[in-house]
Design a protein around this motif. Structure first.
Motif, PDB file in Angstrom:
ATOM      1  N   LEU A   5      61.791 -79.774  78.858  1.00  0.00           N
ATOM      2  CA  LEU A   5      61.314 -79.509  78.408  1.00  0.00           C
ATOM      3  C   LEU A   5      61.515 -77.337  77.786  1.00  0.00           C
ATOM      4  N   ASP A   6      62.546 -77.534  79.034  1.00  0.00           N
ATOM      5  CA  ASP A   6      62.607 -75.336  78.610  1.00  0.00           C
ATOM      6  C   ASP A   6      62.549 -75.555  77.332  1.00  0.00           C
ATOM      7  N   ARG A   7      64.320 -76.420  76.394  1.00  0.00           N
ATOM      8  CA  ARG A   7      64.323 -77.313  75.428  1.00  0.00           C
ATOM      9  C   ARG A   7      63.133 -77.034  74.321  1.00  0.00           C
ATOM     10  N   ALA A   8      62.143 -77.787  74.706  1.00  0.00           N
ATOM     11  CA  ALA A   8      61.147 -78.284  73.704  1.00  0.00           C
ATOM     12  C   ALA A   8      60.698 -76.607  73.905  1.00  0.00           C
ATOM     13  N   LEU A   9      60.317 -75.987  74.958  1.00  0.00           N
ATOM     14  CA  LEU A   9      59.353 -75.116  74.821  1.00  0.00           C
ATOM     15  C   LEU A   9      60.077 -73.294  74.063  1.00  0.00           C
ATOM     16  N   VAL A  10      61.242 -73.320  74.287  1.00  0.00           N
ATOM     17  CA  VAL A  10      62.007 -72.491  73.266  1.00  0.00           C
ATOM     18  C   VAL A  10      62.003 -73.260  71.701  1.00  0.00           C
ATOM     19  N   HIS A  11      62.153 -74.436  71.469  1.00  0.00           N
ATOM     20  CA  HIS A  11      62.253 -74.852  70.194  1.00  0.00           C
ATOM     21  C   HIS A  11      60.477 -74.493  69.499  1.00  0.00           C
ATOM     22  N   ALA A  12      59.774 -74.456  70.825  1.00  0.00           N
ATOM     23  CA  ALA A  12      58.408 -74.015  70.050  1.00  0.00           C
ATOM     24  C   ALA A  12      58.105 -73.016  69.332  1.00  0.00           C
ATOM     25  N   LEU A  13      58.680 -71.995  70.344  1.00  0.00           N
ATOM     26  CA  LEU A  13      58.647 -70.839  70.223  1.00  0.00           C
ATOM     27  C   LEU A  13      59.404 -70.414  68.985  1.00  0.00           C
ATOM     28  N   ARG A  14      60.031 -70.895  69.052  1.00  0.00           N
ATOM     29  CA  ARG A  14      60.619 -70.325  67.590  1.00  0.00           C
ATOM     30  C   ARG A  14      60.261 -70.801  66.040  1.00  0.00           C
ATOM     31  N   VAL A  15      59.257 -72.092  66.228  1.00  0.00           N
ATOM     32  CA  VAL A  15      58.142 -72.228  65.166  1.00  0.00           C
ATOM     33  C   VAL A  15      56.882 -71.781  65.318  1.00  0.00           C
ATOM     34  N   ASP A  16      56.521 -71.157  66.293  1.00  0.00           N
ATOM     35  CA  ASP A  16      55.447 -70.534  65.756  1.00  0.00           C
ATOM     36  C   ASP A  16      55.533 -68.915  67.327  1.00  0.00           C
ATOM     37  N   GLY A  17      55.978 -68.004  67.513  1.00  0.00           N
ATOM     38  CA  GLY A  17      56.328 -67.987  68.482  1.00  0.00           C
ATOM     39  C   GLY A  17      54.777 -66.766  69.239  1.00  0.00           C
ATOM     40  N   ARG A  18      53.960 -66.984  68.608  1.00  0.00           N
ATOM     41  CA  ARG A  18      52.165 -66.996  68.932  1.00  0.00           C
ATOM     42  C   ARG A  18      51.826 -67.689  69.084  1.00  0.00           C
ATOM     43  N   ALA A  19      52.545 -68.853  69.182  1.00  0.00           N
ATOM     44  CA  ALA A  19      51.540 -70.480  69.162  1.00  0.00           C
ATOM     45  C   ALA A  19      51.064 -70.252  71.200  1.00  0.00           C
ATOM     46  N   PRO A  20      49.974 -70.149  71.332  1.00  0.00           N
ATOM     47  CA  PRO A  20      48.829 -70.683  72.569  1.00  0.00           C
ATOM     48  C   PRO A  20      49.513 -71.359  72.977  1.00  0.00           C
ATOM     49  N   PHE A  21      49.664 -70.894  74.191  1.00  0.00           N
ATOM     50  CA  PHE A  21      50.420 -72.430  75.435  1.00  0.00           C
ATOM     51  C   PHE A  21      49.153 -73.788  75.514  1.00  0.00           C
ATOM     52  N   ASN A  22      48.226 -73.814  74.833  1.00  0.00           N
ATOM     53  CA  ASN A  22      47.666 -74.394  74.552  1.00  0.00           C
ATOM     54  C   ASN A  22      47.940 -75.481  73.744  1.00  0.00           C
ATOM     55  N   ARG A  23      48.065 -75.007  72.720  1.00  0.00           N
ATOM     56  CA  ARG A  23      48.445 -75.687  71.441  1.00  0.00           C
ATOM     57  C   ARG A  23      49.912 -75.938  71.839  1.00  0.00           C
ATOM     58  N   ILE A  24      50.698 -75.554  72.136  1.00  0.00           N
ATOM     59  CA  ILE A  24      52.237 -75.907  73.098  1.00  0.00           C
ATOM     60  C   ILE A  24      51.697 -77.150  73.716  1.00  0.00           C
ATOM     61  N   ALA A  25      51.014 -77.514  75.027  1.00  0.00           N
ATOM     62  CA  ALA A  25      50.798 -78.464  75.791  1.00  0.00           C
ATOM     63  C   ALA A  25      50.905 -79.451  74.684  1.00  0.00           C
ATOM     64  N   ALA A  26      49.986 -79.262  74.316  1.00  0.00           N
ATOM     65  CA  ALA A  26      48.871 -80.754  73.530  1.00  0.00           C
ATOM     66  C   ALA A  26      50.449 -81.406  72.720  1.00  0.00           C
ATOM     67  N   VAL A  27      51.090 -80.060  71.746  1.00  0.00           N
ATOM     68  CA  VAL A  27      52.140 -80.883  71.370  1.00  0.00           C
ATOM     69  C   VAL A  27      53.497 -82.052  72.449  1.00  0.00           C
ATOM     70  N   LEU A  28      54.104 -81.257  73.026  1.00  0.00           N
ATOM     71  CA  LEU A  28      55.351 -81.855  74.460  1.00  0.00           C
ATOM     72  C   LEU A  28      53.959 -82.371  75.063  1.00  0.00           C
ATOM     73  N   ASP A  29      52.792 -82.520  75.043  1.00  0.00           N
ATOM     74  CA  ASP A  29      52.317 -83.510  75.909  1.00  0.00           C
ATOM     75  C   ASP A  29      52.457 -83.470  77.739  1.00  0.00           C
TER      76      ASP A  29
END
Length: 327
Positions: A5-29
């Motif tokens: 999960l940590d790695r997925a969060l880091v990768h998500a921030l690489r894709v969009d460093g300003r992505a809202p937490f709720n959008r990241i959460a939806a993608v990571l389930d």
């Protein structure tokens, strides 16, 4: 080490460093609360930080890779002095703590080269200095170390990518004081909320959001992610200085940019015309990489390596230590 999960969060921030937490959460389930909690923990314990950076070439600035040698008793103080400067990044201690490397950002004219022309020559502790202009970056900046971007599927990454702005921005060709304030705030924290960015720039949140989207879509501004590479298994970091015949320089640079062991590859001036940063698990892993992968590139005619003992400053500014009476 980071979990999945940590790695997925880091990768998500690489894709969009300003992505809202709720959008990241939806993608990571997972829940937004889980994402926020993990983000706060990684910021506190793993050095995670999103940093907004202007493309130096688009901003009319030049970057130099600086190498300084000083006595063991003075190198640490000299390195800390470089850390405090606004025109430096990636300050590292190498070679037993007697060599310092840093990226220096300079503007046009002699005033923009004060560190190279005036400040360093005045430092009596420096026994050797060389500065190498970065001519072309093959990996680094917007292109991340591959090991930090292997957690998400293509479909997940597509869901996270920001929508491109529909209006041309003009990039950084025409900037005003509000743009400089915006870039300064993003440099300190790339996830600064829109309300705080609006207060810093004197613009409305809607205007700031539109301008930021334009700059990012245009490639004039990008978001970098800082993280302690040891948590991704890279316990050994080494600077590599390579010499390649000019006719083969571009092809070799592009080839090295596909190596997952390298976090940075750039063509430079100087006798060694390619510089790279290798992230390996241990000395044996670095030896394998140098002798097999790099050794298999006949156009590389010489190689110098220097293990990194400590990274004192990454891409973003280092907060000043608390003073008397300050928290």
């Amino acid at each position: 080490m980071l979990d999945d999960l940590d790695r997925a969060l880091v990768h998500a921030l690489r894709v969009d460093g300003r992505a809202p937490f709720n959008r990241i959460a939806a993608v990571l389930d997972v829940s937004p609360q889980t994402v926020a909690r993990r983000y706060r923990r990684l910021r506190a314990e793993a050095g995670l930080r999103v940093v907004g950076l202007a493309d130096p070439h688009r901003a009319g600035r030049t970057q130099w890779l600086l190498r300084l040698t000083a006595g063991p008793h003075t190198a640490q103080n000299l390195a800390q002095a470089l850390v405090r400067r606004a025109d430096t990044a990636w300050v590292k201690l190498t070679s037993g703590g007697t060599e310092i490397t840093a990226i220096v950002d300079t503007g046009p004219g002699a005033d923009g080269h004060s560190l190279l022309l005036r400040d360093i020559p005045r430092a009596a502790a420096v026994t050797d200095v060389s500065a190498h202009c970065l001519l072309h970056t093959y990996r680094g900046g917007p292109s991340a170390w591959p090991v930090s971007t292997e957690a998400l599927s293509e479909e997940q990454q597509a869901r996270l990518r920001p929508t491109a702005a529909s209006l041309p921005s003009g990039g950084l060709d025409h900037t005003d004081t509000a743009d400089h304030a915006l870039l300064g705030a993003l440099h300190r924290d790339g996830r600064t909320p829109l309300g705080d960015l609006a207060a810093a720039t004197g613009r409305t949140p809607a205007t700031v959001a539109r301008r930021l989207a334009e700059l990012r879509s245009d490639g004039a501004v990008f978001l970098d992610v800082e993280l302690d590479a040891r948590l991704l298994g890279a316990d050994l970091q080494a600077l590599l200085w390579l010499r390649v015949a000019p006719a083969h320089l571009d092809r070799v640079g592009r080839a090295l940019a596909t190596h997952r062991e390298l976090a940075f590859v750039a063509a430079t001036t100087g006798p060694s015309n390619l510089a790279a940063i290798a992230l390996c698990t241990d000395p044996a892993d670095l030896h394998r990489y140098v002798t097999t992968r790099l050794g298999a590139v006949p156009e590389i005619t010489a190689l110098e390596s220097a293990p990194v003992l400590r990274t004192l400053k990454a891409a973003g500014p280092v907060p000043a230590p608390p003073g008397p009476g300050r928290p």
